[in-house]
Design a protein around this motif. Structure first.
Motif, PDB file in Angstrom:
ATOM      1  N   VAL A 274      -2.200 -13.677 -33.481  1.00 48.12           N
ATOM      2  CA  VAL A 274      -1.996 -14.186 -32.232  1.00 48.12           C
ATOM      3  C   VAL A 274      -1.526 -13.123 -31.304  1.00 48.12           C
ATOM      4  O   VAL A 274      -1.876 -13.005 -30.251  1.00 48.12           O
ATOM      5  N   ALA A 275      -0.353 -12.720 -31.740  1.00 52.62           N
ATOM      6  CA  ALA A 275       0.310 -11.584 -30.927  1.00 52.62           C
ATOM      7  C   ALA A 275      -0.496 -10.437 -30.894  1.00 52.62           C
ATOM      8  O   ALA A 275      -0.602  -9.762 -29.351  1.00 52.62           O
ATOM      9  N   ALA A 276      -1.320 -10.044 -31.801  1.00 50.18           N
ATOM     10  CA  ALA A 276      -2.249  -8.952 -31.781  1.00 50.18           C
ATOM     11  C   ALA A 276      -3.451  -9.105 -30.789  1.00 50.18           C
ATOM     12  O   ALA A 276      -3.748  -8.299 -29.742  1.00 50.18           O
ATOM     13  N   SER A 277      -3.728 -10.504 -30.727  1.00 52.07           N
ATOM     14  CA  SER A 277      -4.830 -10.888 -29.672  1.00 52.07           C
ATOM     15  C   SER A 277      -4.376 -10.971 -28.097  1.00 52.07           C
ATOM     16  O   SER A 277      -5.089 -10.193 -27.184  1.00 52.07           O
ATOM     17  N   GLY A 278      -2.931 -11.245 -27.962  1.00 48.40           N
ATOM     18  CA  GLY A 278      -2.645 -11.051 -26.842  1.00 48.40           C
ATOM     19  C   GLY A 278      -2.361  -9.557 -26.317  1.00 48.40           C
ATOM     20  O   GLY A 278      -2.490  -9.339 -25.162  1.00 48.40           O
ATOM     21  N   GLU A 279      -1.887  -8.606 -27.381  1.00 47.11           N
ATOM     22  CA  GLU A 279      -1.960  -7.262 -26.772  1.00 47.11           C
ATOM     23  C   GLU A 279      -3.002  -6.517 -26.538  1.00 47.11           C
ATOM     24  O   GLU A 279      -3.426  -5.800 -25.895  1.00 47.11           O
ATOM     25  N   PHE A 280      -4.429  -6.962 -27.425  1.00 51.17           N
ATOM     26  CA  PHE A 280      -5.705  -6.605 -26.848  1.00 51.17           C
ATOM     27  C   PHE A 280      -5.842  -6.924 -25.605  1.00 51.17           C
ATOM     28  O   PHE A 280      -6.471  -6.248 -24.799  1.00 51.17           O
ATOM     29  N   VAL A 281      -5.815  -8.192 -25.277  1.00 49.22           N
ATOM     30  CA  VAL A 281      -6.169  -8.901 -23.948  1.00 49.22           C
ATOM     31  C   VAL A 281      -5.360  -8.362 -22.941  1.00 49.22           C
ATOM     32  O   VAL A 281      -5.903  -7.770 -21.779  1.00 49.22           O
ATOM     33  N   GLY A 282      -4.123  -8.137 -23.285  1.00 52.00           N
ATOM     34  CA  GLY A 282      -3.076  -7.817 -22.127  1.00 52.00           C
ATOM     35  C   GLY A 282      -3.216  -6.322 -21.864  1.00 52.00           C
ATOM     36  O   GLY A 282      -3.357  -5.807 -20.675  1.00 52.00           O
TER      37      GLY A 282
END
Length: 270
Positions: free
Chosen positions: A28-36
């Motif tokens: 989940v954190a990695a997905s947030g970093e990709f989107v961010g």
């Protein structure tokens, strides 16, 4: 009526912490970093391109004018401010491999989490640059980080190092270090990048972020021979910031200027 139609969002209710595995949290954190990282750099690259293409004047040596540098700096600083404030609850709002390294070395981010975030940030920068290149007129190459005339490679490395050290230390003290000001940390972080961009856009392009420099080079299919400085410089800056953070923490910096986080903000000199 089936239960799934009565309460369609029942399955999305927040579950107890124990039910969410560590791997799921990292994902989940990695997905947030990709989107961010994508959103931060997409809007920053668009603003950067517009500022260059619509510049009413250029510098004396044909480079960007001071006015254009301000517009470029605002594009990156404000984009980071908004995106970090939006997504810091999901991933921490890092969007930068150098910041990730600094937090891992400082002990404020687990190494395993950092290993998940690093490739997501690089991929986010690549996708942002590729889409900007496809969607708006003008070459993405104008957003590439390059050295100013007369700026040596060695100067570029250390210049990027000091620029990045300020940004990473700001993240560590305002976001990683919890205080009564943590909830507005994205403002300080965005302003830190804005200040660094003003100082560095002309001289090195003010990368401070390997993902920011790598993305446009991939999209433009063109790498300067000194591209490596935009990895080494920011990583060195992250190490300096993390080292000083550990130093002041080890010496209990809170006692040197006591009361700064109290409700009254009183100063005790004893």
């Amino acid at each position: 009526m089936p239960r799934s139609f009565e309460k369609p969002f029942e399955s999305f209710k927040k579950k107890p912490n124990g039910e969410q595995s560590a791997i799921r949290g990292h994902f989940v954190a990695a997905s947030g970093e990709f989107v961010g990282t994508f959103l931060f750099l997409y809007f920053a690259f668009c603003g950067h391109t517009m500022a260059v293409e619509q510049a009413g004047e250029v510098g004396r040596n044909g480079a960007n004018s001071a006015q254009t540098v301000i517009y470029i700096s605002m594009s990156y600083g404000l984009s980071l401010l908004v995106t970090a404030w939006t997504l810091y609850r999901v991933s921490g709002g890092l969007f930068n491999p150098a910041v990730t390294l600094g937090m891992v070395v400082s002990g404020t981010l687990p190494p395993v989490r950092g290993a998940f975030l690093f490739p997501a940030q690089i991929l986010g920068g690549m996708v942002a640059a590729a889409l900007v290149d496809c969607m708006i007129p003008g070459p993405i190459a104008v957003t590439s980080t390059t050295l100013a005339p007369g700026m040596s490679i060695a100067q570029g490395v250390f210049f990027e190092m000091f620029l990045t050290s300020q940004l990473v230390f700001t993240v560590l003290m305002l976001a990683a270090e919890k205080s009564k000001d943590t909830f507005i940390a994205p403002i300080g972080i965005g302003l830190a990048l804005f200040v660094a961009e003003i100082a560095g856009v002309y001289y090195t392009g003010a990368s401070l972020n390997p993902a920011r420099s790598f993305g446009p080079c991939v999209a433009a299919r063109s790498f300067p021979g000194y591209h490596w400085i935009y990895w080494v410089g920011p990583f060195l800056g992250a190490l300096i910031a993390a080292g000083y953070y550990r130093f002041v923490k080890a010496l209990n910096y809170e006692e040197a200027n006591a009361g700064q986080d109290s409700a009254e903000g009183d100063f005790r000199g004893d």
